[in-house]
Design a protein around this motif. Structure first.
Motif, PDB file in Angstrom:
ATOM      1  N   ARG A   1      20.314  13.176   9.023  1.00  0.00           N
ATOM      2  CA  ARG A   1      19.573  13.049  10.138  1.00  0.00           C
ATOM      3  C   ARG A   1      19.457  11.398  10.528  1.00  0.00           C
ATOM      4  N   PHE A   2      19.117  11.260  11.739  1.00  0.00           N
ATOM      5  CA  PHE A   2      19.196   9.829  12.414  1.00  0.00           C
ATOM      6  C   PHE A   2      17.669   9.374  11.752  1.00  0.00           C
ATOM      7  N   ILE A   3      17.497   8.083  11.572  1.00  0.00           N
ATOM      8  CA  ILE A   3      16.276   7.513  11.382  1.00  0.00           C
ATOM      9  C   ILE A   3      16.134   6.280  12.327  1.00  0.00           C
ATOM     10  N   ALA A   4      14.947   6.118  12.852  1.00  0.00           N
ATOM     11  CA  ALA A   4      14.592   5.367  13.806  1.00  0.00           C
ATOM     12  C   ALA A   4      13.484   4.521  13.276  1.00  0.00           C
ATOM     13  N   GLY A   5      12.016   4.774  13.853  1.00  0.00           N
ATOM     14  CA  GLY A   5      10.953   3.987  13.164  1.00  0.00           C
ATOM     15  C   GLY A   5      10.527   4.756  11.840  1.00  0.00           C
ATOM     16  N   GLY A   6      11.046   5.896  11.624  1.00  0.00           N
ATOM     17  CA  GLY A   6      10.474   6.778  10.479  1.00  0.00           C
ATOM     18  C   GLY A   6       8.984   7.432  10.401  1.00  0.00           C
ATOM     19  N   THR A   7       8.266   6.885  11.212  1.00  0.00           N
ATOM     20  CA  THR A   7       6.808   7.354  11.356  1.00  0.00           C
ATOM     21  C   THR A   7       6.827   8.655  11.010  1.00  0.00           C
ATOM     22  N   ASN A   8       7.727   9.494  11.557  1.00  0.00           N
ATOM     23  CA  ASN A   8       7.543  11.093  11.390  1.00  0.00           C
ATOM     24  C   ASN A   8       8.429  11.570  10.202  1.00  0.00           C
ATOM     25  N   LEU A   9       9.678  11.196  10.527  1.00  0.00           N
ATOM     26  CA  LEU A   9      10.759  11.794   9.382  1.00  0.00           C
ATOM     27  C   LEU A   9      10.356  11.239   8.040  1.00  0.00           C
ATOM     28  N   LEU A  10       9.904  10.110   7.845  1.00  0.00           N
ATOM     29  CA  LEU A  10       9.621   9.867   6.149  1.00  0.00           C
ATOM     30  C   LEU A  10       8.333  10.537   5.848  1.00  0.00           C
ATOM     31  N   ASP A  11       7.197  10.961   6.856  1.00  0.00           N
ATOM     32  CA  ASP A  11       6.348  11.794   6.092  1.00  0.00           C
ATOM     33  C   ASP A  11       6.728  13.190   5.946  1.00  0.00           C
ATOM     34  N   LEU A  12       7.600  13.640   6.505  1.00  0.00           N
ATOM     35  CA  LEU A  12       8.107  15.047   6.299  1.00  0.00           C
ATOM     36  C   LEU A  12       8.984  14.935   5.323  1.00  0.00           C
ATOM     37  N   MET A  13       9.647  14.053   4.856  1.00  0.00           N
ATOM     38  CA  MET A  13      10.618  13.750   3.777  1.00  0.00           C
ATOM     39  C   MET A  13       9.796  13.905   2.357  1.00  0.00           C
ATOM     40  N   LYS A  14       8.620  13.106   2.694  1.00  0.00           N
ATOM     41  CA  LYS A  14       7.873  12.920   1.495  1.00  0.00           C
ATOM     42  C   LYS A  14       7.143  14.195   0.959  1.00  0.00           C
ATOM     43  N   LEU A  15       6.723  15.017   2.141  1.00  0.00           N
ATOM     44  CA  LEU A  15       6.228  16.357   1.993  1.00  0.00           C
ATOM     45  C   LEU A  15       7.190  17.617   1.546  1.00  0.00           C
ATOM     46  N   GLU A  16       8.517  16.976   1.541  1.00  0.00           N
ATOM     47  CA  GLU A  16       9.657  18.074   1.384  1.00  0.00           C
ATOM     48  C   GLU A  16       9.613  19.147   2.623  1.00  0.00           C
ATOM     49  N   ILE A  17       9.011  18.570   3.735  1.00  0.00           N
ATOM     50  CA  ILE A  17       9.411  19.754   4.831  1.00  0.00           C
ATOM     51  C   ILE A  17      10.638  19.269   5.366  1.00  0.00           C
ATOM     52  N   GLU A  18      11.277  18.231   5.530  1.00  0.00           N
ATOM     53  CA  GLU A  18      12.561  18.062   5.773  1.00  0.00           C
ATOM     54  C   GLU A  18      13.123  17.447   4.695  1.00  0.00           C
ATOM     55  N   THR A  19      14.387  17.801   4.082  1.00  0.00           N
ATOM     56  CA  THR A  19      15.171  17.234   3.018  1.00  0.00           C
ATOM     57  C   THR A  19      16.563  16.968   3.439  1.00  0.00           C
ATOM     58  N   PRO A  20      16.746  15.869   4.309  1.00  0.00           N
ATOM     59  CA  PRO A  20      18.001  15.484   4.498  1.00  0.00           C
ATOM     60  C   PRO A  20      18.792  14.968   3.479  1.00  0.00           C
ATOM     61  N   VAL A  21      19.725  15.102   3.257  1.00  0.00           N
ATOM     62  CA  VAL A  21      20.689  14.380   2.215  1.00  0.00           C
ATOM     63  C   VAL A  21      21.211  13.072   2.168  1.00  0.00           C
ATOM     64  N   HIS A  22      21.319  12.804   3.735  1.00  0.00           N
ATOM     65  CA  HIS A  22      21.903  11.617   4.162  1.00  0.00           C
ATOM     66  C   HIS A  22      21.127  11.266   5.373  1.00  0.00           C
TER      67      HIS A  22
END
Ligand SMILES: Cc1cc2nc3c(=O)[nH]c(=O)nc-3n(C[C@H](O)[C@H](O)[C@H](O)COP(=O)(O)OP(=O)(O)OC[C@H]3O[C@@H](n4cnc5c(N)ncnc54)[C@H](O)[C@@H]3O)c2cc1C
Ligand code: SF4
Length: 316
Positions: free
Chosen positions: A26-47
């Motif tokens: 995934r791309f990461i920009a501000g991370g304000t949505n993606l990081l939350d989703l990763m912490k909850l393991e709703i999104e699990t990007p490997v890179h």
């Protein structure tokens, strides 16, 4: 959070190619949505491919008299830009109605368009959710659906799109510029950018894997009174139950889009012909195919009243 690798991209095409190479990148920009989703393991990007160094953070005039907003322009900076405040007031107001000051300082234009739904079952990994896990079912249908869509949903998903900014972009007829991994660019009208769920609610936009948003362009200013009104459970730091973005001309004609009611910013150009006849007529056309649930039927009269308040405000 699952382990992942990380790199900083050196150019837009290199970023796109880096994501294309790895299916779960995934791309990461501000991370304000993606990081939350990763912490909850709703999104699990490997890179993760960090796009923050790509210098896509300026707002430039276009030869057509509009504005080209870089994908990395922060929500705070865009809302405060004097040209946006003067000529695209609906956008500035929509941005300021979203999230909090701290979040807006980090959140980017592209990330805002791509933020994911706030459906409570999407966030609960113990529940079936077709958007999170295709084919698993939808706990919201027949469940708690107060915040969810009254129109545009399907038998597989009734989630709403949570962005305020995107509703203003829709009423302004913005276009989204992208670059693909092979370096090809394309321009996607905002109307075609977000998809309705149909039977693939996990596919939310027209973007291909690895396609990077580089900018969002606004056409020349539409003039008129530009208003964004958001109705929510708390006065700040809450997503819209219903929102209205409107551009109203002195003769009563104009444009209107809704947030909080559908899987994408909801606009029906044929409904706008009803604007001189008032909110009831516009709401009836906008929501003609609505299928509310028992929990969220209140959104239908709420749309009409919010629209009424916006049209009254426009008249001064
Ligand atoms: C507590 C809280 C309250 C909030 N309240 C509101 C609200 O009321 N209204 C509202 O509208 N929003 C609200 N938000 C959401 C916030 O606006 C978004 O989280 C933010 O806009 C996302 O931008 P970002 O740059 O941080 O995206 P990121 O989290 O970095 O990325 C989001 C997604 O976009 C993708 N992406 C990022 N940049 C690009 C690019 N250039 N090209 C292609 N893909 C890209 C990422 O891969 C990821 O999938 C809230 C968020 C929080 C945490
Ligand atoms: S409405 Fe959509 S996001 Fe919510 S549980 Fe159903 S499939 Fe998942």
């Amino acid at each position: 959070m699952r382990p992942f690798t990380y790199e900083r991209a050196s150019s837009p095409a290199a970023a796109a190619e880096a994501v294309r190479r790895t299916p779960d990148a995934r791309f990461i920009a501000g991370g304000t949505n993606l990081l939350d989703l990763m912490k909850l393991e709703i999104e699990t990007p490997v890179h993760l491919v960090d796009v923050n160094g790509l210098k896509l953070d300026s707002v430039e005039p276009t030869p057509e008299g509009g504005l080209r907003i870089g994908a990395l322009v922060r929500n705070t900076d865009l809302a405060a830009d004097p040209r946006v405040r003067r000529d695209y007031g609906v956008l500035s107001r929509a941005l300021l109605a979203g999230a909090s000051g701290q979040l807006r300082n980090k959140a980017t234009t592209a990330g805002n368009l791509l933020q994911r739904t706030r459906c409570p079952y999407f966030y609960d990994t113990n529940q079936p959710c077709n958007k999170r896990r295709p084919g698993s079912g939808c706990a919201a249908i027949g469940g708690f659906s107060r915040q969810l869509a009254v129109i545009g949903g399907s038998d597989t998903c009734i989630a709403t799109h949570p962005s305020d900014m995107a509703v203003a972009m829709r009423v302004l007829d913005a276009t989204v510029e992208t670059v693909k991994p092979d370096g090809a660019t394309r321009i996607i009208p905002i109307v075609d950018f977000h998809r309705l769920p149909d039977d693939t609610p996990h596919i939310e936009t027209a973007l291909e894997h690895g396609e990077l948003i580089t900018a969002v362009t606004l056409p020349k200013p539409a003039g008129g009174a530009q208003i964004y009104r958001k109705v929510r459970d708390r006065a700040s730091y809450a997503f819209a139950l219903v929102s209205v973005a409107a551009i109203v001309q002195p003769d009563g004609s104009g444009r209107v889009a809704l947030g909080g009611v559908a899987p994408k910013p909801w606009r029906a150009e044929d409904a706008e012909a009803e604007m001189p006849r008032g909110a009831k007529a516009v709401a009836a056309r906008l929501l003609a195919d609505a299928k509310p649930t028992h929990d969220n039927a209140f959104k239908l009269p709420l749309v009409e009243r919010t629209l009424g308040a916006v049209l009254a405000e426009a008249k001064g």
